[in-house]
Design an enzyme around this catalytic site. Structure first.
Site, short mmCIF file in Angstrom:
data_model
loop_
_atom_site.label_atom_id
_atom_site.label_comp_id
_atom_site.label_asym_id
_atom_site.label_seq_id
_atom_site.Cartn_x
_atom_site.Cartn_y
_atom_site.Cartn_z
CE LYS A 54 -3.82 -2.46 2.06
NZ LYS A 54 -4.56 -2.90 3.24
CD GLN A 98 -3.33 -4.53 6.37
OE1 GLN A 98 -3.16 -3.55 5.67
NE2 GLN A 98 -4.09 -5.55 6.00
CG ASP A 121 -9.48 0.02 4.91
OD1 ASP A 121 -9.33 -0.19 3.69
OD2 ASP A 121 -8.73 -0.45 5.78
#
Ligand code: NDP
Length: 292
Positions: A54, A98, A121
């Site tokens: 990422k 994460q 997200d």
């Protein structure tokens, strides 16, 4: 029939190129460089790989990334304090925690602590709630479902009235993708582990989205001829003939389904590359929201 292959790598590349251009234009106009904070708790090797890729993708499109690492022993308070600090940092427009977090941590509380303006997200309950509501829009849509929809809409631009079946109802894939399909005016059936006679339900689908995490579960005779099949699954299976002794497969038995479907996403090279591309797009959006 042999299905058209929906090339996720190429579509993801287009999305990233669009983000790169938009970031360069922002910078030229004197606006802030978009910033993404990645939060990694513990030393899960797969999570380390995801965070690295990422951050690499950020560098490629001109987004600044800020990496934060906490030990596996971090307390709930420490993780939430970090999130609050990032919420208040004007250089940061997106916060990515994460998952999975170490098991002693409450991931829903951590995700809920992220400011919805930085929830790139799209997992904050308010963003998911808005996705489900008529007349309301989420600030961010979760990346994998958003990526699946981009691929689908490129293949089948008019989703109104089509029968869509979603296999899976998880918070991160199945449910948001089903909500997106409803917003696109498809008629949606959501299946899960308690659903009965999946093959019969799937055979009614003009659009079939598989997100169950079961290797090659969807067989040829589950698929209506000409249907568009989006395979979100990523499963590693043993294969002594492969160089690593294993290989990745989706939730769809690709070779046999490609003989009946109208279009299909491969694994790897399908939905997978779209997820990070959509994260880049969401981070750009975070910066645009901060401009207002
Ligand atoms: P989860 O395990 O969270 O959810 C799986 C869903 O599938 C659940 O709703 C479950 O039902 C349902 N399910 C499981 N087994 C069956 C079955 N035999 N029949 C019918 N339904 C079943 O998985 P995720 O949603 O997180 O991920 C799904 C897949 O997508 C995985 O392969 C994952 O690796 C992949 N993935 C890919 C991403 C990408 O970037 N391409 C990103 C995220 C995930 P129930 O609710 O009843 O338990």
């Amino acid at each position: 029939m042999t299905a058209k292959i929906i090339d996720g790598k190429a579509i993801a590349e287009e999305v990233r190129a669009g983000v790169k251009t938009a970031v360069a234009e922002r910078v030229k106009a004197g606006k802030q460089v978009p910033g993404l904070a990645t939060v990694l708790v513990g030393d899960n090797p797969a999570s380390q790989v995801y965070v690295r890729s990422k951050r690499k993708a950020c560098a490629e499109v001109g987004i600044e990334s800020f990496g934060f690492e906490l030990p596996a022993t971090a307390t709930q308070q420490e993780v939430e304090d970090l999130v609050k600090k990032l919420n208040a940092d004007p250089k940061i427009h997106g916060i990515l925690v994460q998952l999975p977090l170490p098991s002693h941590l409450d991931d829903q509380a951590v995700l809920g602590a992220i400011s919805i303006e930085k929830d790139v997200d799209g997992f904050h309950p308010l963003n998911i709630g808005r996705l489900a509501m008529k007349g309301r829009d989420p600030l961010f849509v979760p990346c994998t479902p958003a990526g699946a929809m981009v691929m689908l809409e490129k293949t089948l631009p008019k989703l109104e009235g089509v029968n869509a079946v979603v296999l899976g109802r998880s918070n991160i894939v199945g449910m948001p993708v089903a909500l997106l399909l409803v917003r696109a005016n498809a008629t949606v059936t959501i299946c899960h582990s308690r659903s009965k006679d999946l093959p019969a339900i799937c055979r009614e689908a003009d659009v079939l989205i598989a997100a169950v995490g079961r290797p090659e579960m969807v067989k040829r005779d589950w698929v209506k001829p000409g249907a568009v099949v989006i395979d979100v699954g990523i499963n590693r299976i043993d294969d002594p003939s492969a160089p690593k002794g294993s290989r990745l497969v989706g939730d769809v038995a690709y070779d046999e389904v490609a003989e009946v479907a109208g279009a299909i996403t491969p694994v790897p090279g399908g939905v997978g590359p779209m997820t990070i591309a959509m994260l880049m797009q969401n981070t750009l959006r975070g910066a645009e929201l901060a401009d207002r």
